[in-house]
Design a protein around this motif. Sequence first.
Motif, PDB file in Angstrom:
ATOM      1  N   THR A  35       0.521  -0.974   0.259  1.00 39.10           N
ATOM      2  CA  THR A  35      -0.090   0.453  -0.013  1.00 39.10           C
ATOM      3  C   THR A  35       0.954   1.326  -0.246  1.00 39.10           C
ATOM      4  O   THR A  35       0.525   2.592  -0.247  1.00 39.10           O
ATOM      5  N   GLY A  36       2.675   1.061   0.130  1.00 40.37           N
ATOM      6  CA  GLY A  36       3.031   1.954   0.142  1.00 40.37           C
ATOM      7  C   GLY A  36       3.732   2.528  -1.360  1.00 40.37           C
ATOM      8  O   GLY A  36       4.007   3.528  -1.384  1.00 40.37           O
ATOM      9  N   LEU A  37       3.070   1.484  -2.150  1.00 37.60           N
ATOM     10  CA  LEU A  37       3.396   1.887  -3.222  1.00 37.60           C
ATOM     11  C   LEU A  37       2.845   2.879  -4.463  1.00 37.60           C
ATOM     12  O   LEU A  37       1.025   2.823  -4.112  1.00 37.60           O
ATOM     13  N   SER A  38       3.233   3.414  -5.365  1.00 36.64           N
ATOM     14  CA  SER A  38       2.041   4.072  -6.425  1.00 36.64           C
ATOM     15  C   SER A  38       0.827   3.203  -7.179  1.00 36.64           C
ATOM     16  O   SER A  38       1.484   1.424  -7.246  1.00 36.64           O
ATOM     17  N   GLY A  39      -0.053   3.733  -7.491  1.00 35.61           N
ATOM     18  CA  GLY A  39      -0.948   2.802  -7.992  1.00 35.61           C
ATOM     19  C   GLY A  39      -0.441   2.068  -9.582  1.00 35.61           C
ATOM     20  O   GLY A  39      -0.650   0.536  -9.840  1.00 35.61           O
ATOM     21  N   GLY A  40       0.680   3.014  -9.639  1.00 42.13           N
ATOM     22  CA  GLY A  40       0.895   2.070 -11.333  1.00 42.13           C
ATOM     23  C   GLY A  40       2.341   1.155 -10.762  1.00 42.13           C
ATOM     24  O   GLY A  40       2.611  -0.269 -11.662  1.00 42.13           O
ATOM     25  N   HIS A  41       3.785   1.548  -9.573  1.00 39.33           N
ATOM     26  CA  HIS A  41       4.272   0.376  -9.366  1.00 39.33           C
ATOM     27  C   HIS A  41       3.127  -0.870  -8.467  1.00 39.33           C
ATOM     28  O   HIS A  41       3.571  -2.167  -8.356  1.00 39.33           O
ATOM     29  N   GLN A  42       1.901  -1.074  -7.867  1.00 42.22           N
ATOM     30  CA  GLN A  42       1.539  -2.198  -7.361  1.00 42.22           C
ATOM     31  C   GLN A  42       1.047  -2.790  -8.482  1.00 42.22           C
ATOM     32  O   GLN A  42       0.944  -4.086  -8.843  1.00 42.22           O
ATOM     33  N   GLN A  43       0.431  -2.652  -9.929  1.00 43.09           N
ATOM     34  CA  GLN A  43      -0.027  -2.796 -10.493  1.00 43.09           C
ATOM     35  C   GLN A  43       1.064  -3.407 -11.435  1.00 43.09           C
ATOM     36  O   GLN A  43       1.213  -5.048 -11.434  1.00 43.09           O
ATOM     37  N   LYS A  44       2.476  -3.040 -11.150  1.00 41.56           N
ATOM     38  CA  LYS A  44       3.399  -4.089 -12.246  1.00 41.56           C
ATOM     39  C   LYS A  44       4.525  -4.975 -10.656  1.00 41.56           C
ATOM     40  O   LYS A  44       4.423  -5.956 -11.223  1.00 41.56           O
ATOM     41  N   THR A  45       3.206  -4.795  -9.584  1.00 37.20           N
ATOM     42  CA  THR A  45       4.083  -5.163  -8.389  1.00 37.20           C
ATOM     43  C   THR A  45       2.689  -7.421  -8.823  1.00 37.20           C
ATOM     44  O   THR A  45       3.604  -8.757  -8.704  1.00 37.20           O
ATOM     45  N   LEU A  46       2.014  -6.581  -9.569  1.00 35.64           N
ATOM     46  CA  LEU A  46       1.499  -8.038  -9.554  1.00 35.64           C
ATOM     47  C   LEU A  46       1.562  -8.413 -11.200  1.00 35.64           C
ATOM     48  O   LEU A  46       1.036  -9.685 -11.372  1.00 35.64           O
ATOM     49  N   PHE A  47       1.801  -7.372 -12.418  1.00 37.53           N
ATOM     50  CA  PHE A  47       2.749  -8.398 -13.613  1.00 37.53           C
ATOM     51  C   PHE A  47       4.075  -9.541 -13.288  1.00 37.53           C
ATOM     52  O   PHE A  47       3.680 -10.665 -13.345  1.00 37.53           O
ATOM     53  N   ALA A  48       4.148  -8.603 -11.780  1.00 36.80           N
ATOM     54  CA  ALA A  48       5.741  -9.731 -11.717  1.00 36.80           C
ATOM     55  C   ALA A  48       5.111 -10.781 -10.531  1.00 36.80           C
ATOM     56  O   ALA A  48       5.521 -12.200 -10.907  1.00 36.80           O
ATOM     57  N   ARG A  49       3.726 -10.912  -9.868  1.00 34.71           N
ATOM     58  CA  ARG A  49       3.376 -12.091  -9.663  1.00 34.71           C
ATOM     59  C   ARG A  49       2.690 -12.993 -10.630  1.00 34.71           C
ATOM     60  O   ARG A  49       3.516 -14.298 -10.481  1.00 34.71           O
ATOM     61  N   TRP A  50       2.269 -12.532 -11.560  1.00 37.38           N
ATOM     62  CA  TRP A  50       1.822 -13.032 -12.481  1.00 37.38           C
ATOM     63  C   TRP A  50       3.067 -14.040 -13.414  1.00 37.38           C
ATOM     64  O   TRP A  50       2.837 -15.605 -13.760  1.00 37.38           O
ATOM     65  N   LEU A  51       4.296 -13.210 -14.028  1.00 35.75           N
ATOM     66  CA  LEU A  51       5.221 -13.434 -14.079  1.00 35.75           C
ATOM     67  C   LEU A  51       6.099 -14.222 -14.299  1.00 35.75           C
ATOM     68  O   LEU A  51       6.989 -15.811 -14.316  1.00 35.75           O
ATOM     69  N   ALA A  52       5.670 -14.609 -12.810  1.00 29.90           N
ATOM     70  CA  ALA A  52       6.648 -15.381 -12.120  1.00 29.90           C
ATOM     71  C   ALA A  52       6.140 -16.801 -11.967  1.00 29.90           C
ATOM     72  O   ALA A  52       6.652 -18.224 -11.754  1.00 29.90           O
ATOM     73  N   THR A  53       4.698 -17.463 -11.979  1.00 27.92           N
ATOM     74  CA  THR A  53       3.715 -18.701 -12.681  1.00 27.92           C
ATOM     75  C   THR A  53       4.847 -18.771 -13.605  1.00 27.92           C
ATOM     76  O   THR A  53       4.166 -19.852 -14.746  1.00 27.92           O
ATOM     77  N   ASP A  54       4.914 -18.666 -14.555  1.00 29.91           N
ATOM     78  CA  ASP A  54       5.510 -18.896 -15.874  1.00 29.91           C
ATOM     79  C   ASP A  54       4.692 -18.799 -16.908  1.00 29.91           C
ATOM     80  O   ASP A  54       4.389 -20.051 -17.191  1.00 29.91           O
ATOM     81  N   PRO A  55       3.673 -17.772 -18.103  1.00 32.04           N
ATOM     82  CA  PRO A  55       2.456 -17.963 -18.353  1.00 32.04           C
ATOM     83  C   PRO A  55       3.028 -18.008 -19.691  1.00 32.04           C
ATOM     84  O   PRO A  55       3.678 -17.498 -19.450  1.00 32.04           O
TER      85      PRO A  55
END
Lengths: 337, 506
Positions: free
Chosen positions: B397-417
């Motif tokens: 929650t300390g990140l800006s909206g854009g960086h929160q979104q990038k965190t979600l990108f990282a979450r999904w990329l980690a699953t190697d889709p």
Amino acid sequence: MTVLTPEPTAGPASSRTGRSISSATLLRSGLMPVLLVLELIVFGVLSKEFFTAGNLSDLVVNSGDLALIAAGMTLVIMLSGIDVSVGPMLGVLTWGVATMTGAGLSPWVVVLTTVAAGALLGAVNGTVIVVGGVAPIIATLGMAAVYQTVLFLLWGSRDLFTGPVVPLLSGQKALGVPLMVIPILLVFVVLAYVLKMRRFGRHIYAIGNDATGARLLGVSVGRVTFGAYVLLGALVGLASMIYVGRVGVVQSNSGSELTLAAIAAVVVGGTSILGGQGGVVRTLGGLLFIAVLQKGIVLVGVPALWSGVMVGAAVALAVSVDVITRRQVDRRERGNR
Amino acid sequence: MTTTPTITLHGVGKSFGATRALSDVSFSVAAGERLAVLGENGAGKSTLMKILAGVHPADTGTVRLGADPYTPASPAAAMAQGVSIVYQEPSFFEHLTVLENIFTGRELVDVLGQLAWRRMRRQATEAFADLKLDPGLLDRPMGSLSLAEQQQVLIARAVHDRCRVLILDEPTSILTANEAERLFDVVDRLAAAGVAILYITHRFDELARVADRFVILKDGVLVADLPTPADHNEIIRLMSGRQIDTVSARENTVAAAELLTVRGLHRPGEFEDIDLTVHEGEIVGLYGLVGAGRTELALSIFGDNPASAGAMTLSGSSYRPGSAREAIAAGVAYLPEDRKTQGIFPAMSTGKNIAAASLDRFAGGLGRLDRTGLNTMVAEGISRLRIKAPTPDFPITGLSGGHQQKTLFARWLATDPKLFILDEPTRGIDVGTKAEIHSQIIGFADQGMGVLIISSELPELLAVCDRILVMRAGRLVADLRGEDRNEAAILRATLGVDDADGKEGT
């Protein structure tokens, strides 16, 4: 060119609406009367004393305090709120009643003070919920723990023995009718009138349906909600005097058995736990159901412990019917998107 | 007319943060006039209506109601001054009767403060008679009415007293043709009674029927104010014609293997007969109006909203996900539309948010987590996507909206889709981060991942997609690539103009 596209979806969806609503409505409004009639038949057949005048007036005397609390609880639940602190709150107030009576205060001073104190405790709940923005179940659960501890400290291992404060809030009878019937009926009549004929009442329904929608139409959601909790507190105050008259003693856990029973009377009566639908007349039906259950079980010779199981089961049944039939309506809405 | 218009806007502007939603909008509507408001998704129509309805205040400019300044503090205040709005998604009290719904918030009372039900019923009956509605509806619970009836009741509620301006937000999007015709009658009757009507619509075919005049909003600016009827191609030209580079930032990778194929996918009431293909390394956009069924389709591909008919393959083998879990296992990732409620776990750290979807991969015997592996993966995600978190323990929650979104990108990329579905990936994100996210999306595709992007922002799709699919009312109506992949063609397909020769599916 394109206008026709929505037709296949909107058509079947709206016709489905008609059916699911009518069956849901039937289940919603029909459940309580059926349960009540069943219950009366069972106990009437199993126990000869059941339909005697004495037993019936006992029913009233034994659940007069519950009736007043349930009346106030109805408003709160219709707002899609809840108050699980009413039992311990009543406990604290009964200590006050017993102490004031013991100190020799005039009975009507005791009555007024106790009702005012109840309203004050209700205002505390209302403030935590409205100003503090705390979910009602959490806020009142916390307050319940506070009241319980306060009562325990006040009680200090000394049971206070006391009796009825005024005849009007006691089991004393005139012409075979307990006098407490008068204030209790008055409360129900006034609340039914308020719900139907005053802005405050209509706004309770609107808020329970959709608080945001109500606010956008200019309803003061906070004030109405606060008012409902204050009203409930005042009624708990009134109920505490019937309670001391009935039980005769104030102990460390006085009143705590009333919380579930009051919520049960409201939801079994047919007021929706999800808010926005219901009324105090339905709660009278729920009260009757619970009072008959508790009394009937004793008359039939089943250990009184089992009444807790039965009340709990009735609550579970009523709430699941309520939630499931409401969910049908919601599902229809989503289907139409 | 020489009389004062009922409502006049002069230089109205509104910004949300860095986003300019409306700038310098001026127009007026006379009593009894019907004005249609047109524009793409995000052109500023809703913002404009919300300013008029008292939901948001305008930042700049003035609005006059008759000759008086009009600055409503709330929707209730707007209504009290005679400006009412009926939203696309009807909002009402479903367990109350129609009569109770109409008067909630402005109950009539007698001298004792008692509700005057008889007087309210009389007024409502009169209002219903004026609009030719069935007074028998008054005692029915609102929830038991059909959508068309609910909408008409809301219109009756909106106009019931001293209404001078009525705003209708895409009212026909949920109606059948017959119901729409009844609605137009109601609108005509109100206009004849002197109410100024603002009518938001996406349907060109009803324009001449419902409006005397129309305005077009584009990127928050008023670009046209014309009388009806108007040539549809001319309207399309005015709505599009944006000065943007319509050539994708990347060269279309051709002849790659098929990654996802969807054939005849169907879910009643949401989408029908969907055929589509996403190739490896391809970025496919999915455009359409709100409610066209894009998210429903995407969720279906992700296993969360199973289709009732149709078949899918993923990398050549049959793909029938019954749950999101199965879809993830098959190599599909889905970034939800609403970051706050469907995406981030706000109480957890950035690192834990990244790890959330790939815990299974790092679970050893007895479910013990391989901490070292997990931490390495998290650290890689943070550096690869350049997430501004000083440590993995930093609260998300300390990140800006854009960086929160990038965190979600990282979450999904980690699953190697193999396939990454992005639903509105840059909504509410500032321009700089947006460009960065776009280049990252292109980077995913360059590594061979297939990407399906749902977006309501045409420039975004034009900037990153190889191919753009258009959905309208639950159907795929266009598959545009190369030269056809331009704004005018997309709008034409979206709005259903000249769709007699439109392309159906792929």
